[in-house]
Write a protein that holds these residues in place. Sequence first.
Motif, PDB file in Angstrom:
ATOM      1  N   SER A  34       0.831  -1.206   0.000  1.00  0.00           N
ATOM      2  CA  SER A  34       0.000   0.000   0.000  1.00  0.00           C
ATOM      3  C   SER A  34       0.859   1.247   0.000  1.00  0.00           C
ATOM      4  CB  SER A  34      -0.930  -0.002   1.217  1.00  0.00           C
ATOM      5  OG  SER A  34      -1.811  -1.102   1.188  1.00  0.00           O
ATOM      6  N   LEU A  35       1.963   1.208   0.749  1.00  0.00           N
ATOM      7  CA  LEU A  35       2.849   2.364   0.795  1.00  0.00           C
ATOM      8  C   LEU A  35       3.474   2.629  -0.570  1.00  0.00           C
ATOM      9  CD1 LEU A  35       4.282   4.588   2.351  1.00  0.00           C
ATOM     10  CD2 LEU A  35       6.020   2.909   3.029  1.00  0.00           C
ATOM     11  N   ALA A  36       3.884   1.555  -1.269  1.00  0.00           N
ATOM     12  CA  ALA A  36       4.472   1.728  -2.600  1.00  0.00           C
ATOM     13  C   ALA A  36       3.474   2.378  -3.552  1.00  0.00           C
ATOM     14  CB  ALA A  36       4.950   0.386  -3.148  1.00  0.00           C
ATOM     15  N   GLY A  37       2.213   1.960  -3.476  1.00  0.00           N
ATOM     16  CA  GLY A  37       1.186   2.570  -4.315  1.00  0.00           C
ATOM     17  C   GLY A  37       0.975   4.030  -3.985  1.00  0.00           C
ATOM     18  N   THR A  38       1.041   4.356  -2.705  1.00  0.00           N
ATOM     19  CA  THR A  38       0.883   5.750  -2.282  1.00  0.00           C
ATOM     20  C   THR A  38       2.037   6.599  -2.770  1.00  0.00           C
ATOM     21  OG1 THR A  38      -0.363   5.081  -0.319  1.00  0.00           O
ATOM     22  CG2 THR A  38       0.661   7.252  -0.272  1.00  0.00           C
ATOM     23  N   VAL A  39       3.250   6.093  -2.668  1.00  0.00           N
ATOM     24  CA  VAL A  39       4.414   6.821  -3.156  1.00  0.00           C
ATOM     25  C   VAL A  39       4.268   7.123  -4.642  1.00  0.00           C
ATOM     26  CG1 VAL A  39       6.899   6.689  -3.575  1.00  0.00           C
ATOM     27  CG2 VAL A  39       5.962   5.920  -1.386  1.00  0.00           C
ATOM     28  N   ALA A  40       3.869   6.120  -5.415  1.00  0.00           N
ATOM     29  CA  ALA A  40       3.712   6.311  -6.855  1.00  0.00           C
ATOM     30  C   ALA A  40       2.627   7.333  -7.157  1.00  0.00           C
ATOM     31  CB  ALA A  40       3.386   4.973  -7.527  1.00  0.00           C
ATOM     32  N   ALA A  75      -3.710  12.844  -6.753  1.00  0.00           N
ATOM     33  CA  ALA A  75      -3.402  11.696  -5.895  1.00  0.00           C
ATOM     34  C   ALA A  75      -4.462  11.465  -4.831  1.00  0.00           C
ATOM     35  CB  ALA A  75      -2.039  11.880  -5.234  1.00  0.00           C
ATOM     36  N   GLY A  76      -5.249  12.478  -4.530  1.00  0.00           N
ATOM     37  CA  GLY A  76      -6.247  12.358  -3.480  1.00  0.00           C
ATOM     38  C   GLY A  76      -5.627  12.460  -2.107  1.00  0.00           C
ATOM     39  N   THR A  77      -6.282  11.830  -1.139  1.00  0.00           N
ATOM     40  CA  THR A  77      -5.838  11.873   0.262  1.00  0.00           C
ATOM     41  C   THR A  77      -5.283  10.517   0.663  1.00  0.00           C
ATOM     42  OG1 THR A  77      -7.445  13.562   0.861  1.00  0.00           O
ATOM     43  CG2 THR A  77      -6.599  12.218   2.648  1.00  0.00           C
ATOM     44  N   ALA A  78      -4.211  10.543   1.451  1.00  0.00           N
ATOM     45  CA  ALA A  78      -3.639   9.320   2.010  1.00  0.00           C
ATOM     46  C   ALA A  78      -3.502   9.480   3.514  1.00  0.00           C
ATOM     47  CB  ALA A  78      -2.279   9.022   1.391  1.00  0.00           C
ATOM     48  N   LEU A  79      -3.827   8.408   4.225  1.00  0.00           N
ATOM     49  CA  LEU A  79      -3.617   8.330   5.673  1.00  0.00           C
ATOM     50  C   LEU A  79      -2.612   7.220   5.912  1.00  0.00           C
ATOM     51  CD1 LEU A  79      -7.339   8.541   6.901  1.00  0.00           C
ATOM     52  CD2 LEU A  79      -5.707  10.421   6.583  1.00  0.00           C
ATOM     53  N   ILE A  80      -1.460   7.549   6.482  1.00  0.00           N
ATOM     54  CA  ILE A  80      -0.370   6.585   6.626  1.00  0.00           C
ATOM     55  C   ILE A  80      -0.109   6.328   8.088  1.00  0.00           C
ATOM     56  CG2 ILE A  80       2.057   6.121   6.104  1.00  0.00           C
ATOM     57  CD1 ILE A  80       1.839   8.013   3.744  1.00  0.00           C
ATOM     58  N   ASP A  81       0.019   5.059   8.444  1.00  0.00           N
ATOM     59  CA  ASP A  81       0.367   4.652   9.809  1.00  0.00           C
ATOM     60  C   ASP A  81       1.893   4.566   9.897  1.00  0.00           C
ATOM     61  OD1 ASP A  81       0.865   3.452  12.217  1.00  0.00           O
ATOM     62  OD2 ASP A  81      -0.509   1.761  11.925  1.00  0.00           O
ATOM     63  N   PRO A  82       2.553   5.531  10.527  1.00  0.00           N
ATOM     64  CA  PRO A  82       4.016   5.500  10.588  1.00  0.00           C
ATOM     65  C   PRO A  82       4.565   4.502  11.604  1.00  0.00           C
ATOM     66  CG  PRO A  82       3.192   7.420  11.747  1.00  0.00           C
ATOM     67  CD  PRO A  82       1.988   6.743  11.157  1.00  0.00           C
ATOM     68  N   ILE A  83       3.684   3.881  12.381  1.00  0.00           N
ATOM     69  CA  ILE A  83       4.140   2.808  13.269  1.00  0.00           C
ATOM     70  C   ILE A  83       4.299   1.528  12.459  1.00  0.00           C
ATOM     71  CG2 ILE A  83       3.674   1.556  15.403  1.00  0.00           C
ATOM     72  CD1 ILE A  83       4.161   4.643  15.637  1.00  0.00           C
ATOM     73  N   ALA A  84       3.325   1.245  11.594  1.00  0.00           N
ATOM     74  CA  ALA A  84       3.420   0.082  10.712  1.00  0.00           C
ATOM     75  C   ALA A  84       4.401   0.323   9.571  1.00  0.00           C
ATOM     76  CB  ALA A  84       2.040  -0.255  10.153  1.00  0.00           C
ATOM     77  N   CYS A  85       4.549   1.582   9.164  1.00  0.00           N
ATOM     78  CA  CYS A  85       5.461   1.953   8.067  1.00  0.00           C
ATOM     79  C   CYS A  85       6.433   3.008   8.589  1.00  0.00           C
ATOM     80  CB  CYS A  85       4.680   2.490   6.872  1.00  0.00           C
ATOM     81  SG  CYS A  85       3.461   1.343   6.187  1.00  0.00           S
ATOM     82  N   CYS A 111       8.657  15.453  13.878  1.00  0.00           N
ATOM     83  CA  CYS A 111       8.196  14.064  13.850  1.00  0.00           C
ATOM     84  C   CYS A 111       8.164  13.520  12.424  1.00  0.00           C
ATOM     85  CB  CYS A 111       6.839  13.916  14.539  1.00  0.00           C
ATOM     86  SG  CYS A 111       5.445  14.715  13.709  1.00  0.00           S
ATOM     87  N   LEU A 112       7.999  14.392  11.421  1.00  0.00           N
ATOM     88  CA  LEU A 112       8.086  13.936  10.042  1.00  0.00           C
ATOM     89  C   LEU A 112       9.518  13.559   9.690  1.00  0.00           C
ATOM     90  CD1 LEU A 112       5.723  16.576   8.403  1.00  0.00           C
ATOM     91  CD2 LEU A 112       5.265  14.128   8.630  1.00  0.00           C
ATOM     92  N   ALA A 113      10.480  14.334  10.187  1.00  0.00           N
ATOM     93  CA  ALA A 113      11.881  14.025   9.924  1.00  0.00           C
ATOM     94  C   ALA A 113      12.271  12.672  10.513  1.00  0.00           C
ATOM     95  CB  ALA A 113      12.773  15.129  10.481  1.00  0.00           C
ATOM     96  N   GLU A 114      11.661  12.302  11.628  1.00  0.00           N
ATOM     97  CA  GLU A 114      11.979  11.026  12.270  1.00  0.00           C
ATOM     98  C   GLU A 114      11.652   9.838  11.367  1.00  0.00           C
ATOM     99  OE1 GLU A 114       9.988  10.777  15.984  1.00  0.00           O
ATOM    100  OE2 GLU A 114      11.302  12.201  17.001  1.00  0.00           O
ATOM    101  N   VAL A 115      10.692   9.997  10.463  1.00  0.00           N
ATOM    102  CA  VAL A 115      10.327   8.895   9.572  1.00  0.00           C
ATOM    103  C   VAL A 115      10.867   9.105   8.159  1.00  0.00           C
ATOM    104  CG1 VAL A 115       8.299   8.260  10.913  1.00  0.00           C
ATOM    105  CG2 VAL A 115       8.072   9.962   9.078  1.00  0.00           C
ATOM    106  N   GLY A 116      11.771  10.077   7.996  1.00  0.00           N
ATOM    107  CA  GLY A 116      12.443  10.247   6.716  1.00  0.00           C
ATOM    108  C   GLY A 116      11.813  11.238   5.778  1.00  0.00           C
TER     109      GLY A 116
END
Length: 431
Positions: A34-40, A75-85, A111-116
Amino acid sequence: MTDAFDCTVSEQPAPVPLLAPREGVPPVVADPDSLAGTVAAFASGDGPVAVDAERASGYRYGQRAYLIQLRRAGAGTALIDPIACPDLSELGAALADTEWVLHAASQDLPCLAEVGMAPARIFDTELAGRLAAYPRVGLGAMVETVLGFSLEKGHSAVDWSTRPLPEPWLRYAALDVEVLVELRDRLEEVLEEQGKLSWALEEFAAIAAAPPSTPRVDPWRRTSGLHRVRRRRQLAIVRELWEARDRIARAKDVSPGRVIPDTAIVEAALAGPASMSALMALPGFTGRDSRRQSAAWLAAIEAGRAVPDEQLPPSTLPHEGPPPARAWGDKDPAAAERLTAAKTAVAAIADEHGLPTENLLAPDSVRRLSWAPPSVPSSDAIAEVLRAQGAREWQIRLTAPALSGAYLRIAAHGPNANGPAPNGPTPNGTA
């Protein structure tokens, strides 16, 4: 004050409630595919990307993100779980050349920098609202005033570490980025109309380029109510209790205030209980969780008592910079006059241009400059000092001539010679 803000305030109809995202609430991205699809999707989107993050302040230790929301045209809206990803560096790289739109960016960027995820360019809608002289700059107030929509804000302080996240919370989170780009576009127009857009862009660039904050010296000194603690031995007990609480909170991943409150630390330092029963009788130590850690609290108190006299913490930290302004009248009357004159000059310029005084020039910069101005306080010399303190060029252009004039009058005529501040420069920086 200028009339620039008048164009942004008028009688408005009742705001239209935003009840659901345009495309509905998207599923939470919580796996690699799902994350790969969101990135694209976001890499191929158009225009700025709206970004927000939800933390669990008051519930969990630290300020990590527990949900990240994005929205971009195409792209619309994405909700990302940074604990799982936990590694979102590919998403950050895909958006590296894109302007990020955030509200109160300095709160979310760490906190965004913490996940890259680290932007090269931002547009901060809260700061834009401040520069445009809106009286209320919270996201809900800005969306309502500028766009005529109302956001439901009932879930702003919930525990975002909850899993699974309830659907109403996800809807709320998605709506936070739903119209953020539209808000950005309208604020850009307002700032352009007011002649302040270039100022805002300098501010945004400074935020994006700011280095990470350095760790605070003696963070235990931020304990609420510490002013009640007068003796150095008691301060040592506060330090030991604070550090014990911090270790426990970190290990349990809970907010330190949920282990024991600051008031409990202060009460224990003042009372100095020597037995478990005396400790447990104090306010803040009566809860079940605090009782489970009673041995740790008593050990911390004993450790504070055992600190050698020569190693006790000082009553206050060595002061870096000028002394408190209230003492200037006795220590250096001329500096006190300079500070009064500088504040008056900066306030006049801020009022002229419809700016909050603290956004025109940081109060700490005004104090430092007034305490130790250049030996010849010319406009260029003051500009050099302000620049070294981190002031942006637009701030320097507006304030340096007036500050120079105020300081030169005092130098020439002595205290109480402060007359009306000279007219500040116009928005393009000319006198």
